[in-house]
Design a protein around this motif. Structure first.
Motif, PDB file in Angstrom:
ATOM      1  N   LEU A  30       0.856  -1.184   0.000  1.00 12.11           N
ATOM      2  CA  LEU A  30       0.000   0.000   0.000  1.00 12.11           C
ATOM      3  C   LEU A  30       0.892   1.233   0.000  1.00 12.11           C
ATOM      4  N   PRO A  31       1.137   1.831  -1.182  1.00 13.16           N
ATOM      5  CA  PRO A  31       1.959   3.042  -1.239  1.00 13.16           C
ATOM      6  C   PRO A  31       1.118   4.273  -0.915  1.00 13.16           C
ATOM      7  N   LEU A  32       1.694   5.189  -0.140  1.00 12.62           N
ATOM      8  CA  LEU A  32       0.977   6.386   0.298  1.00 12.62           C
ATOM      9  C   LEU A  32       1.638   7.605  -0.333  1.00 12.62           C
ATOM     10  N   SER A  33       1.016   8.152  -1.357  1.00 12.43           N
ATOM     11  CA  SER A  33       1.594   9.283  -2.076  1.00 12.43           C
ATOM     12  C   SER A  33       1.602  10.535  -1.209  1.00 12.43           C
ATOM     13  N   GLY A  34       2.763  11.203  -1.155  1.00 13.08           N
ATOM     14  CA  GLY A  34       2.875  12.449  -0.411  1.00 13.08           C
ATOM     15  C   GLY A  34       2.927  12.297   1.090  1.00 13.08           C
ATOM     16  N   VAL A  35       3.017  11.076   1.585  1.00  9.98           N
ATOM     17  CA  VAL A  35       2.979  10.820   3.022  1.00  9.98           C
ATOM     18  C   VAL A  35       4.396  10.557   3.531  1.00  9.98           C
ATOM     19  N   THR A  36       4.727  11.162   4.673  1.00  7.42           N
ATOM     20  CA  THR A  36       6.035  10.992   5.295  1.00  7.42           C
ATOM     21  C   THR A  36       5.969   9.873   6.337  1.00  7.42           C
ATOM     22  N   HIS A  37       6.958   9.846   7.210  1.00  6.90           N
ATOM     23  CA  HIS A  37       6.998   8.817   8.252  1.00  6.90           C
ATOM     24  C   HIS A  37       5.892   9.008   9.285  1.00  6.90           C
ATOM     25  N   MET A  38       5.307  10.232   9.346  1.00  6.39           N
ATOM     26  CA  MET A  38       4.322  10.535  10.383  1.00  6.39           C
ATOM     27  C   MET A  38       2.891  10.178  10.008  1.00  6.39           C
ATOM     28  N   THR A  39       2.547  10.156   8.747  1.00  6.42           N
ATOM     29  CA  THR A  39       1.166   9.994   8.263  1.00  6.42           C
ATOM     30  C   THR A  39       0.198  10.932   8.985  1.00  6.42           C
ATOM     31  N   PRO A  40       0.406  12.268   8.925  1.00  4.43           N
ATOM     32  CA  PRO A  40      -0.467  13.174   9.675  1.00  4.43           C
ATOM     33  C   PRO A  40      -1.798  13.474   8.989  1.00  4.43           C
ATOM     34  N   GLN A  41      -1.911  13.149   7.699  1.00  6.58           N
ATOM     35  CA  GLN A  41      -3.117  13.513   6.966  1.00  6.58           C
ATOM     36  C   GLN A  41      -4.336  12.779   7.518  1.00  6.58           C
ATOM     37  N   GLU A  42      -5.435  13.518   7.727  1.00  2.61           N
ATOM     38  CA  GLU A  42      -6.600  12.976   8.429  1.00  2.61           C
ATOM     39  C   GLU A  42      -7.194  11.770   7.713  1.00  2.61           C
ATOM     40  N   ARG A  43      -7.491  11.915   6.433  1.00  5.89           N
ATOM     41  CA  ARG A  43      -8.158  10.816   5.731  1.00  5.89           C
ATOM     42  C   ARG A  43      -7.240   9.615   5.589  1.00  5.89           C
ATOM     43  N   VAL A  44      -5.939   9.867   5.388  1.00  5.96           N
ATOM     44  CA  VAL A  44      -4.989   8.761   5.296  1.00  5.96           C
ATOM     45  C   VAL A  44      -4.944   7.993   6.609  1.00  5.96           C
ATOM     46  N   ALA A  45      -4.799   8.732   7.724  1.00  5.21           N
ATOM     47  CA  ALA A  45      -4.706   8.078   9.029  1.00  5.21           C
ATOM     48  C   ALA A  45      -5.962   7.278   9.351  1.00  5.21           C
ATOM     49  N   GLU A  46      -7.125   7.836   9.016  1.00  4.86           N
ATOM     50  CA  GLU A  46      -8.380   7.133   9.278  1.00  4.86           C
ATOM     51  C   GLU A  46      -8.477   5.848   8.456  1.00  4.86           C
ATOM     52  N   ASN A  47      -8.245   5.960   7.164  1.00  5.85           N
ATOM     53  CA  ASN A  47      -8.443   4.803   6.293  1.00  5.85           C
ATOM     54  C   ASN A  47      -7.391   3.721   6.503  1.00  5.85           C
ATOM     55  N   LEU A  48      -6.215   4.113   6.983  1.00  4.82           N
ATOM     56  CA  LEU A  48      -5.210   3.103   7.279  1.00  4.82           C
ATOM     57  C   LEU A  48      -5.698   2.125   8.341  1.00  4.82           C
ATOM     58  N   LEU A  49      -6.375   2.637   9.345  1.00  2.88           N
ATOM     59  CA  LEU A  49      -6.911   1.746  10.379  1.00  2.88           C
ATOM     60  C   LEU A  49      -7.968   0.813   9.803  1.00  2.88           C
ATOM     61  N   LEU A  50      -8.862   1.351   9.001  1.00  2.00           N
ATOM     62  CA  LEU A  50      -9.938   0.530   8.432  1.00  2.00           C
ATOM     63  C   LEU A  50      -9.387  -0.540   7.491  1.00  2.00           C
ATOM     64  N   LEU A  51      -8.402  -0.182   6.689  1.00  2.00           N
ATOM     65  CA  LEU A  51      -7.826  -1.148   5.758  1.00  2.00           C
ATOM     66  C   LEU A  51      -7.072  -2.251   6.493  1.00  2.00           C
ATOM     67  N   GLN A  52      -6.442  -1.908   7.600  1.00  2.00           N
ATOM     68  CA  GLN A  52      -5.732  -2.926   8.364  1.00  2.00           C
ATOM     69  C   GLN A  52      -6.693  -3.948   8.962  1.00  2.00           C
ATOM     70  N   VAL A  53      -7.796  -3.489   9.489  1.00  5.17           N
ATOM     71  CA  VAL A  53      -8.773  -4.425  10.046  1.00  5.17           C
ATOM     72  C   VAL A  53      -9.312  -5.349   8.958  1.00  5.17           C
ATOM     73  N   ASP A  54      -9.602  -4.789   7.805  1.00  2.00           N
ATOM     74  CA  ASP A  54     -10.087  -5.608   6.693  1.00  2.00           C
ATOM     75  C   ASP A  54      -9.062  -6.675   6.315  1.00  2.00           C
ATOM     76  N   PHE A  55      -7.788  -6.298   6.243  1.00  2.00           N
ATOM     77  CA  PHE A  55      -6.738  -7.257   5.910  1.00  2.00           C
ATOM     78  C   PHE A  55      -6.644  -8.358   6.969  1.00  2.00           C
ATOM     79  N   LEU A  56      -6.718  -7.993   8.238  1.00  2.00           N
ATOM     80  CA  LEU A  56      -6.606  -8.987   9.303  1.00  2.00           C
ATOM     81  C   LEU A  56      -7.755  -9.983   9.258  1.00  2.00           C
ATOM     82  N   ARG A  57      -8.962  -9.484   9.005  1.00  2.00           N
ATOM     83  CA  ARG A  57     -10.114 -10.394   8.943  1.00  2.00           C
ATOM     84  C   ARG A  57      -9.989 -11.342   7.756  1.00  2.00           C
ATOM     85  N   ARG A  58      -9.546 -10.819   6.629  1.00  2.00           N
ATOM     86  CA  ARG A  58      -9.372 -11.677   5.452  1.00  2.00           C
ATOM     87  C   ARG A  58      -8.285 -12.717   5.676  1.00  2.00           C
TER      88      ARG A  58
END
Length: 706
Positions: free
Chosen positions: A674-702
């Motif tokens: 999952l490449p994150l365009s324009g994102v640094t080591h911090m991932t401060p962007q609101e939508r990026v940070a939110e969706n990262l959590l949701l995508l991780q849960v989906d991956f774990l369940r799968r």
């Protein structure tokens, strides 16, 4: 309403619930006021400079970005963006300030412009100086402000007059008055100049980056933009050359001399009225370091103390070395198996305390942050308390089980406390040990409550926090397990604070038993625990995650047939390591911004633990995920792995993830990137940070099923 948001959205919007919380406290020496930063709400990114008058209890702003910029958007220079990345600073407005000796005048940079604030009256004005401005600092007497602009160290009178350079760069590779990448990222030294106590001169660092190899960071999503060039000192390659000069306001210059060939790292600088300037310099292998005092008349240095360890590295600590007001040297040292406070010739603490930092040095006592040492009775791990250490012994100032820190000047102390059963933190102002005020926090209240259970696991007593789903009942049966570590040096995650475990609790509420384990290598109880990882990231830290998991299995409802692991940075390395080398234990992994080849990480961090790659190639091969011949040490069995990486990361560059992906592909191992365009080591962007959590849960369940 924020309260109606989901946890991922609220967590991202509030920048992990840090917005609206007061921070960066300064206490006036006369005890009349406390200065601090705080944004106006839990979702407002713009920080304001505030003053709390302790005589009448009134709070008032001394610097408000909205008023000072006239509503205009903040503009950041590339240098300021890099400085904030090193500091992991994701907010806006006034994110840092400095004061004079009396805490009557503050200076700060805002949108690259220089402002000074009169703290007693609460008014701020701009000084018309060249910019963009970085790190402005008033002289102790309040008459001048020094700052950096375009690589030059400059000084201006506090009323805006007589602006002039004190030192200018000789080339584009040279800067004056700024911390180099290694100092800011790894040494916890963010400064590059220091005022003399009488305000007539400065010690200034000159940094020459011409020896450092250049890397280029591109944004593939914007092919029309040129890659950004960075000077990155990867393990085994040249560092920047750092020197010091004493610059007088009268235009004089005296170069400070020491054996820079033997001690190239300038780790600490301290200059107070207690004595001449102190330097802490390190050898490149960090097995030897020396405390030097500077002769301000000549620039020569004299060694006060040299420490050597033929086996392990020597750590750096906040707040030391320093002078007491009566001229005794204050330091933290590893002695007789303990991490102790030493003042002059006396060791003032023993193995009952594990000292983390010196917070303040006064005539009669030293204020420190410390946790329970190896000799202490510590039923619940994760606490850190504030202690006052004097000739008469040690007194604990903080009370509840939690994480505490403090800022002190004279009779006034600001005690900042976070505890496991209450969101956020509380800042209480004490005078002579008695509460006189509380600094209000505007931070949002989380939409969920973390319920960590602190314990120790296995024969080694590994500190752990275990989180089960909210409302879980004993008869509900075993749960799939999510290990949620950082697991590496300097980064404890088993901490006795509520907000530190909110993300883990959210994952638990998705149906997991979440385990946070701090194995050997993390800063707990003793130097031996912390230094057990020498030469062996891969073995020690992974073994302790396995030991923690198995040690908890009989006490908590863990389904050991469905175990996943997630982490970021070192935790990302550990997650990938787990599924590649121990697929018998770990059945899925999420590796965020992982270091995969230690030859690609920086000098000061990597060489501290693994040595030089050209001298010890086998150590690097054993500890890296990717070696010269592809995957290093991977087991035959394949497990699902998601790799996440920001393409703009200049700390752990995306080459780590790409090399891992190429090696996985060459070995026929399915994985997701999952490449994150324009994102640094911090991932401060609101939508990026939110969706990262949701995508991780989906991956774990799968990946885990069931």
């Amino acid at each position: 309403m924020t309260g109606q948001l989901s946890f991922p959205r609220q967590y991202a919007r509030t920048q992990r619930y840090t917005l609206g919380a007061p921070r960066a406290f300064t206490v006036a020496p006369d005890g009349s006021r406390v200065v601090f930063l705080r944004s106006r709400s839990g979702t407002d990114r713009s920080h304001v400079l505030w003053v709390l008058d302790l005589d009448d209890g009134r709070e008032y702003p001394a610097g408000d970005p909205a008023a000072l910029l006239g509503g205009a958007e903040e503009e950041l220079s590339p240098e300021e963006r890099a400085r904030r990345e090193r500091a992991r600073e994701g907010s806006a407005g006034i994110v840092g300030y400095a004061v004079d000796g009396a805490a009557e005048l503050a200076a700060f940079a805002l949108s690259g412009r220089l402002f000074v604030a009169e703290l007693q009256g609460g008014s701020a004005v701009e000084l018309p100086v060249p910019g963009p401005v970085a790190d402005p600092r008033p002289s102790p007497d309040g008459r001048h402000v020094a700052y950096v602009a375009d690589g030059a160290l400059r000084v201006v009178e506090a009323d805006g007059g007589q602006d002039r350079p004190l030192a200018e760069p000789e080339s584009a590779d040279v800067t004056w008055g700024l911390a180099e990448f290694i100092a800011a990222e790894e040494m916890d030294r963010s400064r590059g100049f220091w005022w003399s106590p009488d305000g007539t001169a400065l010690l200034a660092a000159r940094v020459d980056e011409s020896p450092v190899r250049r890397w280029w960071i591109a944004d593939p999503a914007r092919p029309a933009e040129a890659p950004a060039e960075i000077a990155y000192p990867a393990a085994g390659t040249p560092n920047a050359e750092v020197s010091l000069a004493l610059l007088g306001l009268d235009g004089s210059r005296r170069d400070v001399t020491w054996d820079r060939a033997r001690f190239p790292y300038l780790a600490r600088v301290h200059w107070s009225a207690g004595g001449p300037p102190l330097l802490l310099v390190q050898a490149r292998d960090q097995r030897t370091q020396t405390v030097l005092e500077v002769n301000t008349a000549t620039g020569a240095t004299r060694a006060l103390l040299t420490e050597e360890d033929p086996v392990n590295w020597l750590d750096l600590f906040p707040g030391v070395p320093a002078w007491t007001p009566d001229g005794r040297l204050v330091r933290i040292a590893d002695t007789d198996g303990a991490r102790a406070l030493v003042v002059g010739e006396r060791v003032l603490t023993g193995p009952e305390l594990f000292v983390h930092a010196v917070l303040d040095v006064a005539e009669e006592s030293v204020l420190v942050s410390a946790s329970a040492g190896a000799a202490a009775d510590d039923p619940e791990p994760g606490a850190a308390h504030v202690w006052r250490i004097g000739e008469g012994g040690a007194e604990r100032l903080s009370e509840r089980h939690g994480r505490h820190s403090a800022v002190r000047s004279g009779a006034v102390t600001v005690l900042v406390s976070a505890v496991p059963d209450r969101p956020g933190s509380e800042a209480v102002v004490l005078r002579d040990g008695k509460p006189v005020a509380t600094v209000a926090s505007f931070a949002e209240t989380p939409v969920l409550s973390a319920r960590p259970r602190f314990t120790r696991s296995g024969d080694r007593g590994i500190p752990c926090a275990v989180l089960l789903p909210t409302g879980y009942q004993e008869g509900d049966g075993p749960l799939p397990v999510l290990m949620d570590p950082y697991g590496g040096p300097h980064g404890p995650r088993v901490v006795a604070a509520h907000n530190a475990h909110l993300t883990s609790q959210w994952f638990a509420d998705q149906g997991f038993a979440v385990i946070v384990a701090d194995g050997r290598g993390t800063p707990h109880t003793s130097p031996a625990w912390e230094k057990a990882i020498r030469d062996d990231f891969a073995g020690v830290t992974l073994d302790d995650q396995v030991a923690a998991l198995h040690g908890l299995a009989g006490r908590f409802p863990l389904d050991l047939g469905r175990v996943a692991v997630r982490g970021w940075s070192y935790g990302g390395y550990l997650a990938a390591l787990a599924v590649l080398r121990r697929p018998d234990v770990f059945h899925a992994g999420i590796a965020g911004a992982p270091v995969t080849d230690w030859r690609l990480y920086d000098t000061h961090y990597t060489e501290r633990y693994l040595g030089l790659p050209e001298e010890r190639p086998e150590v690097y091969e054993r500890n890296s995920l990717v070696g010269e011949r592809g995957l290093s040490g991977a087991a035959p069995e394949h497990r699902p792995l998601m790799v996440i990486h920001g393409l703009a990361d200049d700390n752990v560059v995306v080459a780590h993830a790409l090399r891992l992906s190429s090696a996985l592909l060459a070995d026929g191992r399915p994985h997701e990137v999952l490449p994150l365009s324009g994102v640094t080591h911090m991932t401060p962007q609101e939508r990026v940070a939110e969706n990262l959590l949701l995508l991780q849960v989906d991956f774990l369940r799968r990946s885990l099923g069931g």
